[in-house]
Write an enzyme that holds these catalytic residues in place. Structure first.
Site, PDB file in Angstrom:
ATOM      1  N   SER A   1       0.855  -1.191   0.000  1.00 41.95           N
ATOM      2  CA  SER A   1       0.000   0.000   0.000  1.00 41.95           C
ATOM      3  C   SER A   1       0.888   1.238   0.000  1.00 41.95           C
ATOM      4  CB  SER A   1      -0.880   0.004   1.246  1.00 41.95           C
ATOM      5  OG  SER A   1      -0.085   0.320   2.372  1.00 41.95           O
ATOM      6  N   LYS A   2       0.226   2.381  -0.003  1.00 38.81           N
ATOM      7  CA  LYS A   2       0.948   3.660  -0.031  1.00 38.81           C
ATOM      8  C   LYS A   2       2.006   3.779   1.053  1.00 38.81           C
ATOM      9  CE  LYS A   2      -2.441   6.718  -2.065  1.00 38.81           C
ATOM     10  NZ  LYS A   2      -3.620   7.477  -1.714  1.00 38.81           N
ATOM     11  N   ARG A   3       1.746   3.133   2.183  1.00 38.48           N
ATOM     12  CA  ARG A   3       2.724   3.182   3.277  1.00 38.48           C
ATOM     13  C   ARG A   3       4.098   2.696   2.845  1.00 38.48           C
ATOM     14  NH1 ARG A   3       2.622  -0.277   6.804  1.00 38.48           N
ATOM     15  NH2 ARG A   3       1.146  -1.695   5.843  1.00 38.48           N
TER      16      ARG A   3
END
Ligand code: GLU
Length: 470
Positions: A242-244
């Site tokens: 994910s974006k993390r």
């Protein structure tokens, strides 16, 4: 005839995972001389945006994943879904359900309180001999699929192997909402059928939907495609990517200066393998690709490996192509190349040293705009004994034949004549010309920069020598 599809929902960017699914579907169609279809699943009207749709199309186009048909838009096919739903109702395979949201919520609460799995209880499902309630006035019903209550659904997933689910696990799902828009499972089924899809290759977050979809296809008397559910992609920490974890959108990689062939190579290899081949062309991938070689386990995204691949592809790319690709980066940074050395020649000098186009553009700056060193930088690198050597060198540069070997000889001879090591002369020279000590070898750099510009820069930076030495 093999027909595959990519069916993104335009509710976000084109994610790395989506791009890999698209690549596998595309490659499978290409390998079998079939067709690849693009379908935009835009029935979630609240979350679908035009911007996201554009980003998806742009990402696919950039990767070169061309489609043979489409894009089809589900919101342009509402009448078709409504007609198919009616067909199912007429055949007794679907029915209107008038239960209100509140009613269904109460039902779920009661089921939970009894420790049961929440599911639709069939209150509007017609059965022989059953008396249905009167439809409440003014309520627009949804349409539910009449899922078989007995038996099981089995399919052979081309990646995961055999999968069987008991029909008792599946309740009567809504296929058409009250406003006439299909739910995800119904839209997919009607489309896969109408579009003659033979192989559904998609993320394994959809594997639980497949038995439901197969039941509807069977009810329609439609052929059942083959299914291949691709395991998901994890970040370095084992959590779903994910974006993390950093950049996850294809266009982010484009903007950061990755080459499409590098990203494709990386995505192809992410969860699929052919012996120990790490770097291969798209043609090779199409030739080698087989669903049975897709890994059963989730893949782990490795940014360093992608960067390594990009570096390899940058080295192989022609200087002219790379020059064209970095122009927009330079333009954004206000760097104009018309009056400096030929950009392709600069690229040739730098491309082995960088891993992205962005880095290449950054490294090319120094040829088009002089950055002066700070007095502190100079002071730290400049020994008083280098001053007369620099002055001699400057004089020599005015007349030396402007080519690499002669420039190299001039720098070496000058250093030697003053009893300096090469770096004691070369480093302050780099600072004066480029404001940096990180440049490729001086002879090559000077050769590209040209005599006039070199002398002009030395003149501009010369007064700094005095202030630094103080
Ligand atoms: N629209 C679905 C998604 O974006 C894909 C559905 C499918 O491939 O069947 O996840």
């Amino acid at each position: 005839m093999v027909r595959t599809r990519f069916a993104p929902s335009p509710t976000g960017y084109l994610h790395i995972g989506g791009a890999r699914t698209a690549l596998y579907s595309w490659a499978f169609a290409r390998k079998h001389g079939g067709q690849f279809i693009l379908r935009i699943e835009d029935t979630d009207q609240e979350r679908s945006t035009l911007e996201s749709e554009r980003a998806i199309l742009e990402g696919l186009a950039w990767l070169g994943l061309t489609w043979d048909e489409g894009p089809y838009y589900q919101m342009q096919r509402l009448e078709r879904y409504q007609a198919v739903a009616r067909q199912l109702i007429d055949a007794g395979l679907a029915y209107y359900c008038y239960a209100s949201k509140e009613e269904l919520e109460t039902l779920r609460e009661q089921q939970r309180a009894r420790g049961e799995k929440p599911r639709y209880d069939g209150r509007w499902r017609p059965e022989p001999g059953k008396r249905l309630p009167e439809p409440p006035p003014g309520v627009r019903p949804v349409v539910r699929f009449r899922n078989p209550s007995e038996g099981e659904v089995s399919f052979h997933d081309l990646i995961k192997g055999p999968i069987t689910v008991a029909n008792s696990e599946l309740d009567d799902l809504v296929i058409l909402r009250a406003d006439g828009v299909p739910t995800y499972n119904f839209g997919v089924v009607v489309d896969d059928w109408d579009m003659g899809i033979t192989h559904v290759i998609r993320g394994d977050d959809h594997v639980n939907n497949t038995p439901r979809q197969i039941n509807i296809l069977k009810a329609l008397g439609a052929p059942i495609p083959q299914y291949a559910h691709v395991p998901m992609i994890l970040g370095h920490d084992g959590e779903r990517l994910s974006k993390r974890h950093g950049a996850v959108s294809v266009l982010q990689y484009r903007d950061a200066g990755y080459l499409p062939e590098a990203l494709l190579n990386y995505l192809a290899r992410l969860g699929w393998g052919h012996g120990d081949a790490e770097k291969f062309s798209l043609d090779e991938f199409v030739r080698w690709f087989d669903l049975k070689d897709v890994s059963h386990a989730p893949a782990r995204f490795d940014a360093a490996k992608l960067t390594w691949l990009n570096q390899q592809y940058l080295r192989e790319a022609t200087d002219e192509r790379l020059a064209g690709l970095i122009l927009p980066y330079l333009a954004r940074q206000g760097i104009h190349t018309e009056r400096g050395p030929e950009l392709a020649a600069v690229v040739a000098l730098l491309k082995e040293r960088v891993s992205t186009l962005e880095e290449l553009a950054d490294a090319a700056h120094i040829f088009y705009r002089q950055v002066l060193p700070t007095p502190e930088q100079l002071r730290a690198k400049l020994e008083p004994a280098a001053l007369p050597a620099l002055a001699d060198l400057r004089a020599g540069l005015a007349t030396v034949p402007w080519q690499r070997a002669a420039l190299d000889a001039l720098i070496r001879d000058t250093a030697q004549a003053h009893g300096l090591k090469l770096g004691q002369l070369g480093i302050p020279l780099r600072l004066l010309l480029f404001g940096s000590t990180q440049t490729p070898s001086l002879d090559l750099t000077l050769e590209r920069l040209g005599r006039d510009e070199t002398l002009r820069r030395l003149q501009a930076a010369w007064p700094l020598l005095q202030t630094s030495i103080g």
